[in-house]
Design an enzyme around this catalytic site. Sequence first.
Site, PDB file in Angstrom:
ATOM      1  N   GLY A  47     -86.712  46.263  39.515  1.00  0.00           N
ATOM      2  CA  GLY A  47     -86.174  45.192  38.672  1.00  0.00           C
ATOM      3  C   GLY A  47     -86.212  43.824  39.305  1.00  0.00           C
ATOM      4  O   GLY A  47     -85.908  42.829  38.647  1.00  0.00           O
ATOM      5  N   HIS A 139     -72.987  24.710  23.724  1.00  0.00           N
ATOM      6  CA  HIS A 139     -71.805  25.222  23.031  1.00  0.00           C
ATOM      7  C   HIS A 139     -70.614  24.287  23.220  1.00  0.00           C
ATOM      8  O   HIS A 139     -69.827  24.084  22.299  1.00  0.00           O
ATOM      9  CB  HIS A 139     -71.466  26.630  23.546  1.00  0.00           C
ATOM     10  N   ASP A 180     -65.059  26.821  11.827  1.00  0.00           N
ATOM     11  CA  ASP A 180     -63.792  26.770  12.571  1.00  0.00           C
ATOM     12  C   ASP A 180     -63.463  25.312  12.885  1.00  0.00           C
ATOM     13  O   ASP A 180     -64.304  24.421  12.747  1.00  0.00           O
ATOM     14  CB  ASP A 180     -63.840  27.616  13.852  1.00  0.00           C
ATOM     15  N   LYS A 203     -60.009  29.832  10.954  1.00  0.00           N
ATOM     16  CA  LYS A 203     -59.900  31.273  11.244  1.00  0.00           C
ATOM     17  C   LYS A 203     -58.920  31.496  12.379  1.00  0.00           C
ATOM     18  O   LYS A 203     -58.772  30.666  13.270  1.00  0.00           O
ATOM     19  CB  LYS A 203     -61.263  31.856  11.601  1.00  0.00           C
ATOM     20  N   ARG A 205     -58.063  34.341  15.232  1.00  0.00           N
ATOM     21  CA  ARG A 205     -58.526  35.565  15.894  1.00  0.00           C
ATOM     22  C   ARG A 205     -57.358  36.308  16.540  1.00  0.00           C
ATOM     23  O   ARG A 205     -56.514  35.704  17.193  1.00  0.00           O
ATOM     24  CB  ARG A 205     -59.531  35.239  17.006  1.00  0.00           C
ATOM     25  N   ASP A 229     -73.158  25.805  12.402  1.00  0.00           N
ATOM     26  CA  ASP A 229     -72.550  26.196  13.677  1.00  0.00           C
ATOM     27  C   ASP A 229     -73.642  26.223  14.739  1.00  0.00           C
ATOM     28  O   ASP A 229     -74.831  26.093  14.423  1.00  0.00           O
ATOM     29  CB  ASP A 229     -71.864  27.565  13.549  1.00  0.00           C
ATOM     30  N   THR A 234     -72.711  38.186  16.521  1.00  0.00           N
ATOM     31  CA  THR A 234     -72.686  39.436  15.746  1.00  0.00           C
ATOM     32  C   THR A 234     -72.612  39.166  14.243  1.00  0.00           C
ATOM     33  O   THR A 234     -72.679  40.097  13.450  1.00  0.00           O
ATOM     34  CB  THR A 234     -71.487  40.312  16.157  1.00  0.00           C
ATOM     35  N   ALA A 235     -72.447  37.903  13.854  1.00  0.00           N
ATOM     36  CA  ALA A 235     -72.448  37.444  12.455  1.00  0.00           C
ATOM     37  C   ALA A 235     -71.231  37.900  11.658  1.00  0.00           C
ATOM     38  O   ALA A 235     -71.184  37.694  10.450  1.00  0.00           O
ATOM     39  CB  ALA A 235     -73.730  37.869  11.734  1.00  0.00           C
TER      40      ALA A 235
END
Length: 338
Positions: A47, A139, A180, A203, A205, A229, A234-235
């Site tokens: 690897g 981000h 959000d 939202k 969480r 966004d 994971t949508a």
Amino acid sequence: MPNIVEPKLISGNANMPLAQSVARRMSMHRGINVGLVDARVERFNDGEIFVEVFENVRGEDMFVIQPTSNPANDNLMELLIICDALRRSSAARITAVIPYFGYARQDRRTKARTPISAKLVANMLVEAGVERILTMDLHAAQIQGFFDIPVDNLYASPIFALDIQHHFKGADDLMVVSPDVGGVARARELAQRVNAPLSIVDKRREKPGEVAEMTVIGNVKGKKCIIVDDICDTAGTLCKAAEVLLEHGATEVHSYITHGVLSGPAVERITNSVMKSLVITDSIQATKAVVDCPNIRVVKTAPMFAQAILNIWNGTSVSSLFDHETLTPIYEGMYSHS
């Protein structure tokens, strides 16, 4: 100073199609062939990553194109080792072109005894010999401050605005939605570009990956909602937000997301979702499942990255690419037909 004739591109294995597209666009702009530097980036049986550059790069202005997407650690190590190889080969300057900056979500300590991995990655890049970063839609914008070298953060919203103006031509019932509260600034910028009002889905969480409840702030009744966004993983949140918007009277829901991480059940969720379309960029190489998904569309970032690289090489403004007047000619022809 050595006489630097042309910018030189080199790519790891993370997103070779994007690197090749950038090289083609730069060839068009320069009127001469700009190819990728011939190199091999391989793995030993255990690897370990090995890099060998087959061309002379002494005194050259090098641009390494490598998003640190899944598998994030392998792609990050490829990037670091390529940069080390270039530095030891006497390259004049090394710019890391990271369309998707992995580990950006770990930009602060959320609880006790947790790392700030984005800062660690920044330190590693500088240590490997990187002298400038070119990325897209970080981000968290403050990650630019983790570096003591120049960071150019491009935005996908000008490209998205062109796409929206093409696909929703003449529509006066658009509503841009932030999924959000944290993404309001990003959504507001796109809303201003397409001259549409802004709404927010608030939202709450319980824990990462789970959404407890959602509240729509703003009147979306009778509107075509466009969720914007930076990352779709994971949508789950995205598909739930689309359902909530339709429950509040939206006529249809579309999403524009910069980085389509799309891990786990994401593609299946999007396929079965009430969303009419999801538009992502090619900052992360699309898997076969993503390419085959009927309601996912990919917009090109190569024209923007190619121009940004040329601007950096020329010592001219990169922020000029945020202007509609500058960007439209770069994407000329792409939006002349559906």
